[in-house]
Enzyme design. Structure first.
Site, PDB file in Angstrom:
ATOM      1  N   LYS A 417      -7.002  25.619  28.789  1.00  0.00           N
ATOM      2  CA  LYS A 417      -6.095  26.710  28.436  1.00  0.00           C
ATOM      3  C   LYS A 417      -4.716  26.113  28.216  1.00  0.00           C
ATOM      4  O   LYS A 417      -4.218  25.361  29.056  1.00  0.00           O
ATOM      5  CB  LYS A 417      -6.055  27.749  29.557  1.00  0.00           C
ATOM      6  N   TRP A 517      -8.056  35.992  27.810  1.00  0.00           N
ATOM      7  CA  TRP A 517      -7.638  37.334  28.232  1.00  0.00           C
ATOM      8  C   TRP A 517      -6.332  37.327  29.029  1.00  0.00           C
ATOM      9  O   TRP A 517      -6.118  38.171  29.883  1.00  0.00           O
ATOM     10  CB  TRP A 517      -8.756  38.024  29.015  1.00  0.00           C
ATOM     11  N   HIS A 518      -5.466  36.371  28.706  1.00  0.00           N
ATOM     12  CA  HIS A 518      -4.175  36.283  29.401  1.00  0.00           C
ATOM     13  C   HIS A 518      -3.016  36.629  28.472  1.00  0.00           C
ATOM     14  O   HIS A 518      -1.917  36.094  28.627  1.00  0.00           O
ATOM     15  CB  HIS A 518      -3.981  34.869  29.985  1.00  0.00           C
ATOM     16  N   TYR A 519      -3.239  37.507  27.514  1.00  0.00           N
ATOM     17  CA  TYR A 519      -2.181  37.836  26.559  1.00  0.00           C
ATOM     18  C   TYR A 519      -1.084  38.647  27.256  1.00  0.00           C
ATOM     19  O   TYR A 519      -1.314  39.345  28.253  1.00  0.00           O
ATOM     20  CB  TYR A 519      -2.740  38.570  25.346  1.00  0.00           C
TER      21      TYR A 519
END
Length: 588
Positions: A417, A517-519
């Site tokens: 990431k 899914w860390h927006y």
């Protein structure tokens, strides 16, 4: 391994990536304050109205309810009793479910990356891989948070939702590989964010039960809190006449039967409406309520309450790229447990297993494998133009996967990431329908430094795969180019692929980019809200959630978002009490 086996792996191995998005849930607590929106009065009054019962909204409501009358409005259902959330064997169904009541509302960014937003009490903590880790002390300082209160708030969260995980052999091998390639030192088990390799926390307890932000409502004062489910807020109401600044004073929401309700703030200058609807929901609702750029509001025929062009700007999503590593030996099913926090700007993690892919049903309705977000159904729908999608093509893909032997699913994914990221985009509304997703562009790898970080992460993963510590879980004769070519075939986004099998790491990063899914962003501090999370240019309105972040905190943001909810609940009360004390002194 024979070529045919490699081809089989290339068809199905992407499904393990869905393992990054779900897990268990504990049994339903008997919250006396939990109700359906349809049961609510048409008009009601509260001291605080919180929009969004997610990762921030639940702890925020629990904290404020200790001394005030609080309404928490959640557009989705409770997570308790939903087998797709509560049972690991059913977890792929959550992200694959595209029904109007699904706890995961899918969207595809304008970049072509398949994504999802939570629609459930507890928010993303009901859908994610459960990794729990704090932000770094430097992040806390730069955010302007009080370190002592932040630590107390983290501990408050951790008493209910955070645990030390067990360490199966695959995760131990990943840990050893990280250390052998220089991601040092080993920091053991810790919630803290430190350079090196560590075992992080998890929101799964020793019995495999998921604990979510909804469980933090255990702290709430039942006499002070009302939680309404299936409450779809369509607009925040403002007083504007005779005022220099618009003042929020109520909301309009709709129940599951299509009935309209209004909730108003009680009289008092300290009462507030707080948006906690997430990085898509909070800017979307501000715009629908008349706070946004004048041009966009005019195009949507929305009355301008405040011309604020920064609403929806600064949208970011941390790019994730993963490599599937087939294993010659059986592997246990594991979620994210180990992380390598590198000095070159990326985080390296992994998930493994195969037994979770044997549930579901095939095209004839017989028991078969369910492949979750990365299923053949999802893959085809994501990559084939709508007019060319056929049930027959989908059925053939399902049958092909169901016919594979179990050993084809053996292995795991090692992923990187990108920290930050530096690349940003924007959000805009296509219409005034609150139930539809806004259009969002994240501009993955727009900034060269993000791409460089990804490349270095992929190169580190290659060294881990070849390391002695990881040797029991990889084939010794497998070339890295083969692994990259296999992983590039996965339908994880809708981007066109390079036709060259010999791909550079840069091309691999671009071709296989996906979300973790860390927006975040859209209502950033200093742009849309101030350091107290008050919406600049308004009264009685705040935003408290991940939409206020410029960068994603730590290796996983959920701990910090939950912390922030409780932190702001305490801070708001303390500051309100101080104002009341000062007023009493002035009047005495």
């Amino acid at each position: 391994m024979e070529i045919s086996t490699w081809r089989s792996v290339s068809i199905i191995s992407f499904t393990i990536l869905a393992f990054l998005g779900s897990g268990y849930s504990q049994q339903a607590p008997r919250y006396s304050f939990l109700n359906q929106a349809a049961e609510a009065p048409v008009i009601s009054y509260y001291d605080y109205i919180i929009i969004g019962g997610g990762t921030a909204g639940c702890p925020l409501a629990a904290a404020l309810s200790q001394n005030y009358k609080v309404l928490l409005l959640e557009r989705g259902d409770a997570p308790y009793g939903n087998k797709n959330i509560s049972n690991m064997v059913n977890f792929p169904d959550t992200l694959q479910d595209t029904s109007p009541t699904s706890p995961a509302q899918r969207f595809v960014s304008e970049d072509g990356v398949i994504n999802s937003r939570a629609r459930v009490l507890g928010g993303g903590s009901c859908l994610n891989a459960g990794f729990y880790t704090r932000a770094s002390p430097n992040y806390v300082r730069e955010a302007g948070w009080d370190g002592r209160l932040a630590n107390e708030s983290y501990e408050w969260v951790e008493k209910i939702v955070a645990f030390e995980p067990t360490m199966p052999q695959w995760q131990t091998a990943l840990k050893e590989g990280l250390l052998e390639v220089g991601v040092t030192p080993f920091n053991g088990f810790t919630y803290d964010h430190e350079f090196g390799t560590k075992i992080g926390g998890t929101i799964f307890d020793s019995d495999g039960n998921r604990h979510t932000a909804a469980d933090l409502l255990e702290y709430a004062n039942p006499e002070g809190l009302t939680v309404l489910l299936h409450a779809r807020v369509s607009r925040i109401l403002f007083k504007v006449k005779g005022r220099s600044r618009p003042q929020a004073f109520g909301v309009i929401f709709w129940d599951q039967n299509g009935r309209k309700h209004k909730a108003y703030l009680n009289k008092g200058t300290d009462n507030e409406i707080i948006l906690s609807a997430g990085a898509l929901g909070s800017p979307q609702l501000l715009i629908l309520s008349g706070i946004g750029s004048r041009d966009q509001l005019g195009a949507l025929n929305i009355t301008v309450v405040l011309d604020q062009p920064m609403v929806g700007q600064g949208m970011s999503d941390n790019p994730m790229n993963a490599i599937f590593v087939p294993s010659p030996n059986p592997v246990a099913t594991t979620l994210i447990q180990v992380v390598g926090i590198t000095t070159f700007g990326c985080f390296i993690e992994g998930a493994s297993g195969s037994n979770f892919m044997v549930s579901g049903s095939n095209s004839s309705g017989a028991p078969g494998r369910n492949f979750g977000m990365f299923s053949p159904q999802t893959g085809q729908l994501a990559t084939v133009p709508p007019k060319e999608r056929t049930p027959e093509a989908i059925a053939r893909a399902v049958e092909a996967m169901n016919s594979l032997e179990e050993y084809h699913f053996q292995g795991g994914f090692i992923l990187e990431k990108t920290r930050g990221p530096l690349s940003t985009g924007f959000l805009k509304l296509n219409n005034r329908n609150i139930d539809e997703n806004p259009s969002v562009t994240f501009n993955y790898f727009k900034e060269p430094e993000d791409l460089e970080r990804c490349v270095r992460g992929i190169e580190a993963i290659e060294r881990i795969i070849k390391s002695p510590g990881f040797s029991n879980f990889t084939y010794s004769d497998v070339q890295m180019g083969t692994l990259l070519n296999i992983s590039t075939q996965f339908p994880v986004n809708t981007l066109p692929r390079s036709s060259d099998d010999t791909r550079s790491p840069e091309q691999y990063c671009r071709d296989t980019v996906m979300t973790i899914w860390h927006y975040h962003g859209g209502c950033q501090v200093g742009q849309v809200v101030d350091l107290d999370y008050k919406v600049i240019g308004t009264d009685a309105l705040r935003v408290v959630d991940g939409s206020t972040f410029r960068f994603s905190p730590g290796t996983n943001p959920q701990a910090t978002v939950m912390m922030l909810g409780r932190y702001m609940g305490i801070k708001i009360q303390n500051e309100r009490f101080a104002r009341q004390q000062a007023k009493r002194r002035n009047n005495s």
